[in-house]
Design a protein around this motif. Structure first.
Motif, PDB file in Angstrom:
ATOM      1  N   VAL A  75     -29.959 -32.484  -1.690  1.00  0.00           N
ATOM      2  CA  VAL A  75     -31.177 -32.085  -0.974  1.00  0.00           C
ATOM      3  C   VAL A  75     -30.844 -30.945  -0.011  1.00  0.00           C
ATOM      4  N   THR A  76     -31.834 -30.117   0.266  1.00  0.00           N
ATOM      5  CA  THR A  76     -31.714 -29.119   1.329  1.00  0.00           C
ATOM      6  C   THR A  76     -32.422 -29.710   2.547  1.00  0.00           C
ATOM      7  N   CYS A  77     -31.730 -29.735   3.670  1.00  0.00           N
ATOM      8  CA  CYS A  77     -32.299 -30.347   4.878  1.00  0.00           C
ATOM      9  C   CYS A  77     -33.083 -29.300   5.687  1.00  0.00           C
ATOM     10  N   PHE A  78     -34.213 -29.731   6.239  1.00  0.00           N
ATOM     11  CA  PHE A  78     -35.062 -28.815   7.008  1.00  0.00           C
ATOM     12  C   PHE A  78     -35.285 -29.315   8.435  1.00  0.00           C
ATOM     13  N   ASN A  79     -35.438 -28.351   9.339  1.00  0.00           N
ATOM     14  CA  ASN A  79     -35.842 -28.657  10.714  1.00  0.00           C
ATOM     15  C   ASN A  79     -37.351 -28.880  10.753  1.00  0.00           C
ATOM     16  N   GLU A  80     -37.858 -29.288  11.939  1.00  0.00           N
ATOM     17  CA  GLU A  80     -39.303 -29.531  12.096  1.00  0.00           C
ATOM     18  C   GLU A  80     -40.130 -28.283  11.783  1.00  0.00           C
ATOM     19  N   ASP A  81     -39.577 -27.088  12.102  1.00  0.00           N
ATOM     20  CA  ASP A  81     -40.326 -25.842  11.867  1.00  0.00           C
ATOM     21  C   ASP A  81     -40.123 -25.300  10.449  1.00  0.00           C
ATOM     22  N   GLU A  82     -39.541 -26.119   9.575  1.00  0.00           N
ATOM     23  CA  GLU A  82     -39.328 -25.809   8.157  1.00  0.00           C
ATOM     24  C   GLU A  82     -38.204 -24.809   7.894  1.00  0.00           C
ATOM     25  N   THR A  83     -37.447 -24.412   8.923  1.00  0.00           N
ATOM     26  CA  THR A  83     -36.232 -23.619   8.674  1.00  0.00           C
ATOM     27  C   THR A  83     -35.157 -24.562   8.137  1.00  0.00           C
ATOM     28  N   ILE A  84     -34.166 -24.006   7.445  1.00  0.00           N
ATOM     29  CA  ILE A  84     -33.093 -24.856   6.892  1.00  0.00           C
ATOM     30  C   ILE A  84     -32.214 -25.371   8.025  1.00  0.00           C
ATOM     31  N   ASN A  85     -31.914 -26.653   7.953  1.00  0.00           N
ATOM     32  CA  ASN A  85     -30.984 -27.270   8.903  1.00  0.00           C
ATOM     33  C   ASN A  85     -29.605 -27.300   8.221  1.00  0.00           C
ATOM     34  N   TYR A  86     -28.811 -26.269   8.506  1.00  0.00           N
ATOM     35  CA  TYR A  86     -27.512 -26.132   7.832  1.00  0.00           C
ATOM     36  C   TYR A  86     -26.527 -27.219   8.264  1.00  0.00           C
ATOM     37  N   ASP A  87     -26.576 -27.622   9.535  1.00  0.00           N
ATOM     38  CA  ASP A  87     -25.666 -28.676  10.003  1.00  0.00           C
ATOM     39  C   ASP A  87     -25.927 -29.989   9.256  1.00  0.00           C
ATOM     40  N   ALA A  88     -27.212 -30.328   9.126  1.00  0.00           N
ATOM     41  CA  ALA A  88     -27.567 -31.571   8.428  1.00  0.00           C
ATOM     42  C   ALA A  88     -27.217 -31.481   6.947  1.00  0.00           C
ATOM     43  N   THR A  89     -27.410 -30.298   6.361  1.00  0.00           N
ATOM     44  CA  THR A  89     -27.062 -30.107   4.942  1.00  0.00           C
ATOM     45  C   THR A  89     -25.559 -30.266   4.747  1.00  0.00           C
ATOM     46  N   ARG A  90     -24.771 -29.697   5.664  1.00  0.00           N
ATOM     47  CA  ARG A  90     -23.307 -29.849   5.593  1.00  0.00           C
ATOM     48  C   ARG A  90     -22.906 -31.328   5.716  1.00  0.00           C
ATOM     49  N   ALA A  91     -23.622 -32.065   6.557  1.00  0.00           N
ATOM     50  CA  ALA A  91     -23.325 -33.502   6.715  1.00  0.00           C
ATOM     51  C   ALA A  91     -23.566 -34.245   5.394  1.00  0.00           C
ATOM     52  N   GLN A  92     -24.613 -33.844   4.655  1.00  0.00           N
ATOM     53  CA  GLN A  92     -24.878 -34.467   3.350  1.00  0.00           C
ATOM     54  C   GLN A  92     -23.782 -34.108   2.348  1.00  0.00           C
ATOM     55  N   VAL A  93     -23.287 -32.878   2.434  1.00  0.00           N
ATOM     56  CA  VAL A  93     -22.159 -32.478   1.572  1.00  0.00           C
ATOM     57  C   VAL A  93     -20.966 -33.388   1.844  1.00  0.00           C
ATOM     58  N   ARG A  94     -20.646 -33.577   3.119  1.00  0.00           N
ATOM     59  CA  ARG A  94     -19.479 -34.421   3.482  1.00  0.00           C
ATOM     60  C   ARG A  94     -19.657 -35.854   2.978  1.00  0.00           C
ATOM     61  N   ARG A  95     -20.878 -36.352   3.069  1.00  0.00           N
ATOM     62  CA  ARG A  95     -21.164 -37.723   2.621  1.00  0.00           C
ATOM     63  C   ARG A  95     -20.917 -37.860   1.122  1.00  0.00           C
ATOM     64  N   GLN A  96     -21.329 -36.859   0.354  1.00  0.00           N
ATOM     65  CA  GLN A  96     -21.132 -36.920  -1.097  1.00  0.00           C
ATOM     66  C   GLN A  96     -19.661 -36.748  -1.476  1.00  0.00           C
ATOM     67  N   VAL A  97     -18.985 -35.835  -0.795  1.00  0.00           N
ATOM     68  CA  VAL A  97     -17.559 -35.612  -1.065  1.00  0.00           C
ATOM     69  C   VAL A  97     -16.772 -36.896  -0.761  1.00  0.00           C
ATOM     70  N   ALA A  98     -17.129 -37.556   0.338  1.00  0.00           N
ATOM     71  CA  ALA A  98     -16.456 -38.807   0.719  1.00  0.00           C
ATOM     72  C   ALA A  98     -16.645 -39.888  -0.341  1.00  0.00           C
ATOM     73  N   ALA A  99     -17.818 -39.887  -0.984  1.00  0.00           N
ATOM     74  CA  ALA A  99     -18.097 -40.886  -2.031  1.00  0.00           C
ATOM     75  C   ALA A  99     -17.352 -40.555  -3.329  1.00  0.00           C
ATOM     76  N   GLY A 100     -16.944 -39.278  -3.469  1.00  0.00           N
ATOM     77  CA  GLY A 100     -16.238 -38.872  -4.686  1.00  0.00           C
ATOM     78  C   GLY A 100     -17.103 -38.081  -5.648  1.00  0.00           C
ATOM     79  N   ASN A 101     -18.248 -37.592  -5.168  1.00  0.00           N
ATOM     80  CA  ASN A 101     -19.157 -36.834  -6.035  1.00  0.00           C
ATOM     81  C   ASN A 101     -18.996 -35.329  -5.829  1.00  0.00           C
ATOM     82  N   ASN A 102     -19.292 -34.574  -6.884  1.00  0.00           N
ATOM     83  CA  ASN A 102     -19.337 -33.121  -6.825  1.00  0.00           C
ATOM     84  C   ASN A 102     -20.749 -32.687  -6.425  1.00  0.00           C
TER      85      ASN A 102
END
Length: 296
Positions: free
Chosen positions: A10-37
């Protein structure tokens, strides 16, 4: 060779609909930790709602966060070959594992037009290209014989099949058996294990956003030869999918199921569905039933 799971992040968004890059990076880390590409800027990543510049910046952020730990595929597909090439060249520069190219949408294509489209993009970059078939959303379908033609290109490495029909997946797998350099990645979440057992190189999953460990569990079970464990995890994945997708448009439901676990992912850009408290309550019930709430 080990089979691989990619999550259509997923691409994470802020309240004003701009991309939330920090939250998106956190989702990347979560998937990498699980072992997913990771696959980014796909259907579950709201790619149709992102600007050209945002897709480039998103790919840069994801590749940076992954830091070479897992593979990264990014979707460059747009209705026109011209813009698809422009995007693909940016992703080529950034350095991703592969570039997915969704079939053109809005423009009705002949099979010959699809061959020209994909070949021209594949000619323009060094990074391997994956065809991406999702006819329900684009109204254009890559016929198995067209996939066979494209498989001999040299820089077309495979296909992501999100058609949902087992017959089409079987036909693509037949192409892969004849042409070993052409990999098939299955999209339908209820067919992950079946696809692995029938020659797929792996899967690209939207639902994995909500259940990263279950998706990784199917692959770990299969790759280690523990088919009973893979079957157990697939049964959970399939049942969760059935319950969740009964409530509405699949990518929106996945995003919401993830939002209820972690509000930093935000909503989707308009005119996507607005959050619906009644629907959220039903999604919450499903998450509770599958023991996802309370896992942190």
């Amino acid at each position: 060779m080990s089979k691989k799971a990619f999550v259509a992040l997923v691409t994470c968004f802020n309240e004003d609909e701009t991309i939330n890059y920090d939250a998106t990076r956190a989702q990347v880390r979560r998937q990498v930790a699980a072992g997913n590409n990771i696959m980014c800027a796909g259907t579950n990543g709201d790619f149709t709602a992102l600007t050209f510049e945002e897709k480039v910046k998103l790919a840069e952020a994801v590749v940076d966060e992954v830091g070479g730990k897992v593979d990264v595929i990014v979707n460059a597909g747009m209705p026109a070959t011209f813009e698809t090439i422009k995007l693909a060249k940016e992703f080529d520069r950034i350095g991703v594992t592969a570039i997915a190219v969704i079939t053109p949408f809005f423009i009705a294509c002949t099979q010959d037009g699809l061959v020209r489209h994909f070949s021209t993009v594949a000619d323009a970059v060094k990074t391997p290209i994956y065809l991406y078939d999702i006819p329900a959303r684009t109204q254009n379908h890559i016929e198995p014989e067209t996939a066979r033609k494209l498989a001999s290109h040299g820089n077309i490495a495979g296909i992501k099949d999100s058609g949902g029909a087992k017959e089409t997946l079987e036909a693509y797998l037949a192409v892969s058996r004849d042409m070993p350099a052409f990999d098939v990645y299955s999209g339908p979440d209820h067919l992950v294990l079946w696809a692995l057992q029938n020659g797929a190189a792996g899967c690209i999953s939207g639902l994995g956003n909500a259940l990263p460990d279950v998706l990784a569990g199917i692959l770990k079970g299969y790759n280690s030869g523990d088919i009973a464990e893979a079957e157990r995890q697939q049964a959970i994945f399939t049942a969760f999918r059935t319950d969740l997708y009964a409530l509405g448009f699949a990518p929106a439901m996945v995003k919401r199921a993830l939002y209820l676990q972690d509000a930093s992912v935000g909503a989707s850009r308009q005119p996507a569905l607005l959050p619906d408290p009644e629907q959220d309550a039903k999604i919450g019930e499903i998450l509770t039933r599958y023991g996802i709430f309370g896992k942190g």
